[in-house]
Write a protein that holds these residues in place. Sequence first.
Motif, mmCIF file in Angstrom:
data_model
loop_
_atom_site.group_PDB
_atom_site.id
_atom_site.type_symbol
_atom_site.label_atom_id
_atom_site.label_comp_id
_atom_site.label_asym_id
_atom_site.label_seq_id
_atom_site.Cartn_x
_atom_site.Cartn_y
_atom_site.Cartn_z
ATOM 1 N N LYS A 219 0.807 -1.222 0.000
ATOM 2 C CA LYS A 219 0.000 0.000 0.000
ATOM 3 C C LYS A 219 0.842 1.274 0.000
ATOM 4 O O LYS A 219 0.286 2.369 0.004
ATOM 5 C CB LYS A 219 -0.926 0.025 1.226
ATOM 6 N N MET A 220 2.161 1.151 -0.001
ATOM 7 C CA MET A 220 3.048 2.298 0.130
ATOM 8 C C MET A 220 2.747 3.380 -0.914
ATOM 9 O O MET A 220 2.797 3.128 -2.109
ATOM 10 C CB MET A 220 4.493 1.829 0.015
ATOM 11 N N PHE A 221 2.412 4.567 -0.424
ATOM 12 C CA PHE A 221 2.087 5.687 -1.302
ATOM 13 C C PHE A 221 2.747 6.978 -0.860
ATOM 14 O O PHE A 221 3.358 7.686 -1.670
ATOM 15 C CB PHE A 221 0.569 5.886 -1.363
ATOM 16 N N ASP A 222 2.637 7.310 0.421
ATOM 17 C CA ASP A 222 3.113 8.599 0.909
ATOM 18 C C ASP A 222 4.623 8.762 0.745
ATOM 19 O O ASP A 222 5.099 9.820 0.326
ATOM 20 C CB ASP A 222 2.691 8.828 2.364
ATOM 21 N N LEU A 223 5.397 7.706 1.059
ATOM 22 C CA LEU A 223 6.843 7.787 0.870
ATOM 23 C C LEU A 223 7.194 7.923 -0.605
ATOM 24 O O LEU A 223 8.095 8.675 -0.978
ATOM 25 C CB LEU A 223 7.532 6.552 1.465
ATOM 26 N N ASN A 224 6.479 7.188 -1.441
ATOM 27 C CA ASN A 224 6.699 7.247 -2.879
ATOM 28 C C ASN A 224 6.441 8.653 -3.412
ATOM 29 O O ASN A 224 7.208 9.201 -4.215
ATOM 30 C CB ASN A 224 5.795 6.235 -3.560
ATOM 31 N N LEU A 225 5.356 9.262 -2.946
ATOM 32 C CA LEU A 225 4.984 10.597 -3.405
ATOM 33 C C LEU A 225 5.983 11.651 -2.945
ATOM 34 O O LEU A 225 6.391 12.519 -3.730
ATOM 35 C CB LEU A 225 3.588 10.945 -2.888
ATOM 36 N N THR B 151 10.108 4.348 -10.469
ATOM 37 C CA THR B 151 9.884 4.039 -9.053
ATOM 38 C C THR B 151 8.437 4.301 -8.658
ATOM 39 O O THR B 151 8.153 4.683 -7.523
ATOM 40 C CB THR B 151 10.830 4.870 -8.160
ATOM 41 N N GLU B 152 7.519 4.113 -9.587
ATOM 42 C CA GLU B 152 6.102 4.354 -9.320
ATOM 43 C C GLU B 152 5.463 3.105 -8.738
ATOM 44 O O GLU B 152 5.493 2.031 -9.344
ATOM 45 C CB GLU B 152 5.385 4.752 -10.604
ATOM 46 N N SER B 153 4.863 3.234 -7.563
ATOM 47 C CA SER B 153 4.163 2.117 -6.937
ATOM 48 C C SER B 153 2.768 1.972 -7.534
ATOM 49 O O SER B 153 2.273 2.879 -8.219
ATOM 50 C CB SER B 153 4.060 2.330 -5.427
ATOM 51 N N VAL B 154 2.121 0.848 -7.255
ATOM 52 C CA VAL B 154 0.767 0.628 -7.762
ATOM 53 C C VAL B 154 -0.189 1.655 -7.168
ATOM 54 O O VAL B 154 -1.064 2.177 -7.861
ATOM 55 C CB VAL B 154 0.294 -0.804 -7.446
ATOM 56 N N ALA B 155 -0.030 1.970 -5.891
ATOM 57 C CA ALA B 155 -0.904 2.958 -5.249
ATOM 58 C C ALA B 155 -0.797 4.309 -5.953
ATOM 59 O O ALA B 155 -1.810 4.986 -6.176
ATOM 60 C CB ALA B 155 -0.551 3.093 -3.774
ATOM 61 N N MET B 156 0.407 4.698 -6.324
ATOM 62 C CA MET B 156 0.577 5.972 -7.028
ATOM 63 C C MET B 156 0.020 5.892 -8.446
ATOM 64 O O MET B 156 -0.552 6.866 -8.948
ATOM 65 C CB MET B 156 2.056 6.363 -7.058
#
Length: 293
Positions: free
Chosen positions: A227-233, A244-249
């Motif tokens: 679910k990682m989104f905030d760190l990715n953003l 480095t784009e996660s599925v959530a993003m």
Amino acid sequence: MSKRRLSGWGLQLFFVGPVLLFFTVIMVIPFFLGMYYSLTDWNGVAGTVNWVGLANFKTIFTNDPDFWSSFWFTTRFTLVGIVLTNVVGFFLAYFLTKALKLRNILRTIFFMPNVIGGLLLGFIWQFIFIKGFSTMYDVTGWSFFGLPWLGDSVTGFWGITIVFVWQTAGYLMVVYISSLTNVPTEIMEAAEIDGANRWQMLRSIIVPLIMPAVTICLFLAISWAFKMFDLNLSLTKGGPFKSTESVAMNVYAEAFQNNRYGLGTAKAMLFFVIVAIITIVQVALTKKKEVEA
């Protein structure tokens, strides 16, 4: 008897009813609405919603390489993240259950990153990677600090992983500490008398006895990583070039930036099913390894 039952139901409704109502409004209804919108072409704004059936899912499987690229990144990140965060969390717990003078202070220090919000934490580490490491490189000349930590696909991956482990290992440490403190001392003493060394006791006694904690920690780490989104953003925004784009993003961008809410919801539903299957399998496998003291 009927009055007692009625009174019992009334008490249950009084105490459980509000929670059930909020759970239904916040979780159940949005979930079923999401299932409905995943079968439409709604853009999130228009008043008209057109039914398209499984067309969104067909698009995902046949004409959406970005989604599968983000899914591959998320899978790699999850595999590395759950291993590192559980290993670090376990060994922190293992050493902080010893008779150390500062163990309570150290427990607090290691747990504190989990209290900080993901976005704030990400921006703090963004400053560290860009400004802090640059300064350290100028002072020391070490190539480690001179790497483009957030500007390259490989180092970006490891940058996000480092921050994720730093944030979540402290929480898992607390779970492992609660389990390690319940390992019977008589079993450890008997093993020590029989000549078992520390590694043998760790592998053959401690780990099997704390498998319930391992089950919980693996489940938490898998759900957090997927679910990682905030760190990715806050760290990379999915760059460079979505490497480095996660599925959530990817789901967020599809629904709220591309205004394809129906397609974004279909991706979220597909992702939910995949993660649910993985976590069910993980819990079933680790449950089989649990033993009683």
